[in-house]
Design a protein around this motif. Structure first.
Motif, mmCIF file in Angstrom:
data_model
loop_
_atom_site.group_PDB
_atom_site.id
_atom_site.type_symbol
_atom_site.label_atom_id
_atom_site.label_comp_id
_atom_site.label_asym_id
_atom_site.label_seq_id
_atom_site.Cartn_x
_atom_site.Cartn_y
_atom_site.Cartn_z
ATOM 1 N N TYR A 284 0.960 -1.438 0.037
ATOM 2 C CA TYR A 284 0.034 -0.043 -0.102
ATOM 3 C C TYR A 284 1.082 1.343 -0.058
ATOM 4 O O TYR A 284 2.109 1.250 0.644
ATOM 5 C CB TYR A 284 -0.920 -0.072 1.338
ATOM 6 N N ARG B 278 -9.913 -0.502 1.032
ATOM 7 C CA ARG B 278 -10.573 0.483 0.426
ATOM 8 C C ARG B 278 -9.408 1.193 -0.377
ATOM 9 O O ARG B 278 -9.636 1.555 -1.404
ATOM 10 C CB ARG B 278 -11.003 1.403 1.386
ATOM 11 N N PHE C 79 -6.143 1.689 -2.984
ATOM 12 C CA PHE C 79 -5.612 1.118 -4.044
ATOM 13 C C PHE C 79 -4.417 0.327 -3.860
ATOM 14 O O PHE C 79 -3.519 1.237 -3.295
ATOM 15 C CB PHE C 79 -5.757 1.910 -5.354
ATOM 16 N N GLN D 195 -5.228 -3.890 -9.956
ATOM 17 C CA GLN D 195 -5.423 -3.266 -8.854
ATOM 18 C C GLN D 195 -6.616 -1.963 -8.923
ATOM 19 O O GLN D 195 -7.234 -1.814 -7.992
ATOM 20 C CB GLN D 195 -4.222 -2.947 -8.049
ATOM 21 N N PHE D 196 -6.752 -1.726 -9.923
ATOM 22 C CA PHE D 196 -7.830 -0.719 -10.651
ATOM 23 C C PHE D 196 -9.072 -1.364 -10.932
ATOM 24 O O PHE D 196 -8.852 -2.173 -11.947
ATOM 25 C CB PHE D 196 -7.107 0.429 -11.384
ATOM 26 N N HIS D 197 -10.299 -0.906 -10.567
ATOM 27 C CA HIS D 197 -11.429 -1.268 -11.146
ATOM 28 C C HIS D 197 -11.889 -0.613 -12.506
ATOM 29 O O HIS D 197 -12.195 -1.406 -13.345
ATOM 30 C CB HIS D 197 -12.718 -0.988 -10.349
ATOM 31 N N ASP E 53 -10.161 5.119 -11.737
ATOM 32 C CA ASP E 53 -9.365 4.678 -10.640
ATOM 33 C C ASP E 53 -7.878 4.724 -10.928
ATOM 34 O O ASP E 53 -7.142 5.261 -9.858
ATOM 35 C CB ASP E 53 -9.774 3.283 -10.039
ATOM 36 N N ALA E 54 -7.252 4.315 -12.201
ATOM 37 C CA ALA E 54 -6.129 4.712 -12.195
ATOM 38 C C ALA E 54 -5.490 6.009 -12.208
ATOM 39 O O ALA E 54 -4.568 6.390 -11.951
ATOM 40 C CB ALA E 54 -5.645 3.994 -13.584
ATOM 41 N N ALA F 267 -5.723 7.569 -8.736
ATOM 42 C CA ALA F 267 -4.309 7.264 -8.002
ATOM 43 C C ALA F 267 -3.111 8.125 -8.654
ATOM 44 O O ALA F 267 -2.156 8.376 -7.789
ATOM 45 C CB ALA F 267 -4.248 5.774 -8.198
ATOM 46 N N TRP G 13 -4.634 2.554 -19.079
ATOM 47 C CA TRP G 13 -5.155 1.153 -18.319
ATOM 48 C C TRP G 13 -5.963 0.212 -19.079
ATOM 49 O O TRP G 13 -5.685 -0.957 -19.041
ATOM 50 C CB TRP G 13 -6.088 1.896 -17.223
#
Length: 338
Positions: free
Chosen positions: A75, A105, A107, A238-240, A244-245, A248, A326
């Motif tokens: 993390y 929660r 990423f 790791q990203f939905h 999300d990417a 991050a 992504w």
């Protein structure tokens, strides 16, 4: 999340602190272990989820723990800091790491392979040399300004001006200063040669890096940006989704929402600062070339630039480039302009 216990490990150079909890968040045990006994301790434990901060040596330990059959999660340190509720000490840090994994929660950061770390090391070493070259140019410009000599900004202007300055016998430079500038100018050429070597090496690694080859089909992605993003994303699982990417990476707007009234601010700027800057520079390059193209993405870039200006457009394009990256990595496809 499996029903295994979760072990949070606070990494260090020689002494490690472990904090183990079950799936209900109850403390199962905590240990202080030296470096030479850590692998043996983890090997003797039943299969568990091991959580660590993505800091120095974390990827090495992640590979070693995975070989022992454990599930490893890394993390970003900023998420662990937000989770810690007590005073800062090693056990509390390890407990916060375990709780972040329990909540799930944040990423995670994918553990890097040896090949990925090789590419990352090349990029970071090259970045250090470029930074050193820039600092040296700025220092010389500042020093000779005290002698009444002004050089324009940029390495091209610097490289053209220094030989003329050294040959000009009528300026106010002393013999000592001429010798110092000559010495630094030779060092400047040496740095250029080293940077060129790293550029050639990165071009070689890009040829055998499948994800980097896919990303290089996207506008704005060069040899360095494609490899940096590919290493950072890993498999992208790791990203939905692409947003999300991008979040991050810190390319989405901050929110200040209350009472149902949404207010969007500047970008969050979380994540990797260097890779984000590469994406924005790549976006500027893509925007400059967009006027010569007729695809849908290029037209969108020009519309955003006309409506919001080139600087905001560059950030918006970088956001889009991250999302496209992504999608391409997760689907294992190449970029197809609409």
């Amino acid at each position: 999340m499996t029903q295994h216990n979760i072990i949070g490990i606070d990494l260090a150079k020689s002494v490690f602190y472990l904090f183990e909890i079950n799936q209900n968040g109850k403390n199962v045990g905590r240990h202080k272990i030296t470096r030479n006994k850590l692998l043996q301790c983890i090997a003797n434990k039943p299969c568990a989820t091991i959580a660590m901060e993505a800091c120095s040596s974390a990827h090495y330990w992640a590979r070693e723990f995975s070989k022992l059959g454990h599930s490893v999660i890394l993390y970003p340190p900023q998420h662990v800091k937000k989770q810690r509720r007590k005073q800062k000490n090693d056990y509390n840090d390890a407990e916060a790491i375990a709780e972040v994994a329990l909540i799930g929660r944040a990423f995670p950061v994918q553990a890097k392979s040896i090949a990925q770390q090789d590419v990352q090391s090349l990029i970071r070493m090259r970045r250090l040399l470029v930074s050193e070259r820039t600092r040296m140019i700025n220092q010389i410009r500042g020093l000779i300004a005290e002698y009444g000599i002004v050089i324009a900004v940029g390495k091209t202007a610097f490289c053209k001006a220094i030989p003329h300055i050294l040959e000009d016998a009528d300026n106010q430079l002393s013999s000592i200063m001429r010798e110092l500038i000559h010495c630094q100018f030779e060092r400047y050429h040496a740095l250029n040669e080293q940077i060129d070597w790293f550029d050639r090496k990165l071009e070689q690694t890009a040829k055998s890096f499948d994800n980097a080859q896919r990303l290089m089909t996207i506008p704005g992605y060069g040899t360095i940006t494609s490899q940096a993003v590919a290493v950072w994303l890993g498999s992208g699982e790791q990203f939905h989704n692409g947003r999300d990417a991008s979040a991050a990476m810190g390319l989405v707007p901050k929110q200040d929402t209350t009472g149902g009234k949404v207010q969007l601010l500047g970008i969050t700027k979380t994540g990797n600062t260097y890779i984000r800057s590469l994406l924005i520079h790549g976006a500027r390059a893509a925007l400059r070339r967009a006027k010569f193209k007729s695809d849908k993405f290029s037209k969108w870039m020009l519309e955003v630039a006309e409506r919001r200006g080139p600087n905001r457009a560059a950030v918006a394009i970088a956001n889009k480039l991250m999302r496209i990256a992504w999608a391409i990595i997760t689907k294992k496809e190449t970029y197809q302009p609409a």
